[in-house]
Design an enzyme around this catalytic site. Sequence first.
Site, mmCIF file in Angstrom:
data_model
loop_
_atom_site.group_PDB
_atom_site.id
_atom_site.type_symbol
_atom_site.label_atom_id
_atom_site.label_comp_id
_atom_site.label_asym_id
_atom_site.label_seq_id
_atom_site.Cartn_x
_atom_site.Cartn_y
_atom_site.Cartn_z
ATOM 1 N N LYS A 46 37.487 41.286 48.971
ATOM 2 C CA LYS A 46 37.384 41.033 47.655
ATOM 3 C C LYS A 46 38.150 42.136 46.830
ATOM 4 O O LYS A 46 38.617 41.771 45.637
ATOM 5 C CB LYS A 46 36.035 40.933 47.258
ATOM 6 C CG LYS A 46 35.672 40.604 45.806
ATOM 7 C CD LYS A 46 34.297 40.445 45.172
ATOM 8 C CE LYS A 46 34.230 40.155 43.959
ATOM 9 N NZ LYS A 46 32.581 40.151 43.366
ATOM 10 N N ASP A 48 26.002 47.529 36.715
ATOM 11 C CA ASP A 48 26.104 46.879 38.190
ATOM 12 C C ASP A 48 26.593 47.652 39.261
ATOM 13 O O ASP A 48 28.416 47.738 39.181
ATOM 14 C CB ASP A 48 26.764 45.509 37.915
ATOM 15 C CG ASP A 48 26.796 44.442 39.286
ATOM 16 O OD1 ASP A 48 26.651 45.393 40.181
ATOM 17 O OD2 ASP A 48 27.414 43.305 39.289
ATOM 18 N N ASP A 83 27.369 33.821 43.824
ATOM 19 C CA ASP A 83 27.794 35.181 43.608
ATOM 20 C C ASP A 83 28.711 35.625 44.953
ATOM 21 O O ASP A 83 28.010 35.788 46.042
ATOM 22 C CB ASP A 83 26.464 36.203 43.687
ATOM 23 C CG ASP A 83 26.790 37.471 43.652
ATOM 24 O OD1 ASP A 83 28.230 38.139 43.442
ATOM 25 O OD2 ASP A 83 25.731 38.379 43.588
ATOM 26 N N GLU A 122 30.089 38.594 36.437
ATOM 27 C CA GLU A 122 28.966 38.935 36.913
ATOM 28 C C GLU A 122 27.922 39.711 35.982
ATOM 29 O O GLU A 122 26.704 39.322 35.982
ATOM 30 C CB GLU A 122 29.227 40.029 38.162
ATOM 31 C CG GLU A 122 29.933 39.417 39.461
ATOM 32 C CD GLU A 122 30.667 40.258 40.103
ATOM 33 O OE1 GLU A 122 30.403 41.375 40.256
ATOM 34 O OE2 GLU A 122 31.431 39.615 41.223
HETATM 35 P P1 ADP Z 1 28.186 43.117 46.121
HETATM 36 O O1 ADP Z 1 28.000 42.794 44.660
HETATM 37 O O2 ADP Z 1 29.388 44.303 46.189
HETATM 38 O O3 ADP Z 1 28.539 42.376 47.257
HETATM 39 P P2 ADP Z 1 25.368 44.206 46.671
HETATM 40 O O4 ADP Z 1 25.031 44.037 45.142
HETATM 41 O O5 ADP Z 1 25.006 43.252 47.698
HETATM 42 O O6 ADP Z 1 26.828 44.186 46.586
HETATM 43 O O7 ADP Z 1 25.218 45.571 47.175
HETATM 44 C C1 ADP Z 1 25.718 46.154 48.198
HETATM 45 C C2 ADP Z 1 25.824 47.575 48.240
HETATM 46 O O8 ADP Z 1 24.204 47.957 48.060
HETATM 47 C C3 ADP Z 1 26.400 48.175 49.543
HETATM 48 O O9 ADP Z 1 27.039 49.305 49.339
HETATM 49 C C4 ADP Z 1 24.862 48.547 50.291
HETATM 50 O O10 ADP Z 1 24.916 49.825 51.020
HETATM 51 C C5 ADP Z 1 23.892 48.797 49.184
HETATM 52 N N1 ADP Z 1 22.670 48.874 49.134
HETATM 53 C C6 ADP Z 1 21.835 47.807 49.750
HETATM 54 N N2 ADP Z 1 20.582 48.243 50.066
HETATM 55 C C7 ADP Z 1 20.561 49.520 49.636
HETATM 56 C C8 ADP Z 1 19.626 50.559 49.795
HETATM 57 N N3 ADP Z 1 18.222 50.172 49.904
HETATM 58 N N4 ADP Z 1 19.760 51.876 49.346
HETATM 59 C C9 ADP Z 1 21.045 52.217 48.951
HETATM 60 N N5 ADP Z 1 22.113 51.258 49.026
HETATM 61 C C10 ADP Z 1 21.832 50.053 49.460
HETATM 62 MG MG MG Z 2 27.610 41.831 43.077
#
Ligand code: ADP
Ligand code: MG
Length: 565
Positions: A69, A169, A7, A146
């Site tokens: 990205k 998502d 991912d 995804e």
């Molecule tokens: P990506 O798929 O874009 O890499 P993720 O699924 O890892 O992203 O999500 C990242 C996002 O989730 C970030 O914007 C982060 O701030 C948010 N995030 C992670 N944990 C929390 C939380 N506990 N509360 C609010 N937002 C969160």
């Molecule tokens: Mg993601």
Amino acid sequence: MTILGIDLGTTNSLACYWDGDKPVLISNALGSVLTPSVVSLGEDGQILVGQIAKERLVTHPQLSAATFKRYMGSRRELHLGTLPFLPEELSSFVIRSLKQDAEAFLGKEVTEAVISVPAYFNDAQRRATKRAGELAGLKVERLINEPTAAATAYGLHGEQSETKFIVFDLGGGTFDVSIVEIFENLLEVRAVAGDNYLGGEDFTELLASLFLQHHQLNGEELNDKELAVVYKQAEQLKQNLSRGKAAEMRCVLGERELTYSLTHDKLEKEAEGLLRRLRYPVVRALQDASLRPENLDAVILVGGATRMPLIHAFVSKLFGHLPACSINPDEAVAIGAGIQAGMKARNLALKEVVLTDVCPYTLGTDIVRENAAGYKESGYFFPIIERNTVIPASRIKRLYTSHNNQKAIEVEVFQGESRLTKNNIELGRLEIPVPPGPAGREAIDIRFTYDINGILEVEVTAVSTGVKRRAVIEETPGSMPQAEIEARLAALAALKIHPRDKQENQLLLARGERLYEEALGDTREIIALWLAAFEQALDRQEERKIKPAAAVLKQRLDSLEQGYF
Ligand code: ADP
Ligand code: MG
């Protein structure tokens, strides 16, 4: 042979593999399954990836890059110091780091991967993603959407009996909605929609701007470092607000320590604009699938940003359902990619599952129309494969010459939904000769074939002569000739990724540097002493002493960050 499921997220990346009967997430050298998709150039010219690089985003913004990205598939260059990199090259460092972690974990070389991409990624973005894998030394035969990956994770591991559901998502920088149907072990994506420029980071940005507004500061007056500090604290505030009804952020800017507190209710009000933007793709996906919210059996939340209670509330209200999130929302896509990787390696346990997917955009060509005054005008879009067509798909359309004595027909290939081609993305063009004659006498057949990786092949046949022209749209904006790829590969291979074994200590130092920069006065002095003591322990190179020194420093930094100091 182990194939890695990756991912490759905007914010975080993960790797997962199929161990023969279940998907297993791989931890990085720091023990976390989430590796921040951040890259930084170290003092010694080595490439740092993940949490260390994320710390350096604050202390060394010019040497670090994040959220690249968002620019995947463009030729936009991002710099680490003076070195320019394309988004896929920066991504390749992240993948290389995941590959190293996987190899350390599995004890053998990994040579192949399945990588997930947002369903909305266009052709150029998908190609760039494949190239990122290749630049990291992995064969990438399969890309997976995804939301499809997330649905796979739920379809096979949840205990649900639902048949139709929506995957919502919200990651760091992208928002994907997809409507998925599962019937007797057959998973089908019915529709996808989304917004490539909307994610959890936008909520962080909102909080950062509220903070600046509150203190009547202008973001443009702050330097990169100060902005990074504000952003980091805003991120912390956002996460804390996911846990309680109110929270406070604190920032040291220059000589001043500034605070800002926010309640959940206020955030909900301030985020109205962002929530409104989340609604459009949902509505469109439902329309495309000819479904109403009440037809859905479940709503699946994916992406770290769906941890925000306001998103839960929004989703519940929108669908009249409590959302499902039994799989950790940050891990679902990687787990699905790991399952897909297992399927690809022909694992018997998953043989029953058939996966179909859809084409996210309409693909078509440009045609000439006669306007009211009788003039012929080009620039009109002529769809050939419509969005949300199940792929692989192949469609043929016949077109005729529009002018007398036309000697050739130029077929331009576009992607998009607009009636006018100028608003769509041009993917490429090819020309085919036709015998001259009166307008409308000669015809061509255009065949578009869209494969499971979202790659388009165009074949044009002149009907009267049988002459054929074919193109796998290679020269898309953002694509790179093979020779250039090889040259970049050699250049990138020369850049070393920081070895896994020293990462914990490096991270402690990077984190200490950041805290030093954020702090003031006495606190700074103390941090400086802690860091000097640790550096001395490292210099002596006695493993026996380094470990306890690291533990002490970690505990000190933890308590400092939790405000106990
Ligand atoms: P990506 O798929 O874009 O890499 P993720 O699924 O890892 O992203 O999500 C990242 C996002 O989730 C970030 O914007 C982060 O701030 C948010 N995030 C992670 N944990 C929390 C939380 N506990 N509360 C609010 N937002 C969160
Ligand atoms: Mg993601």
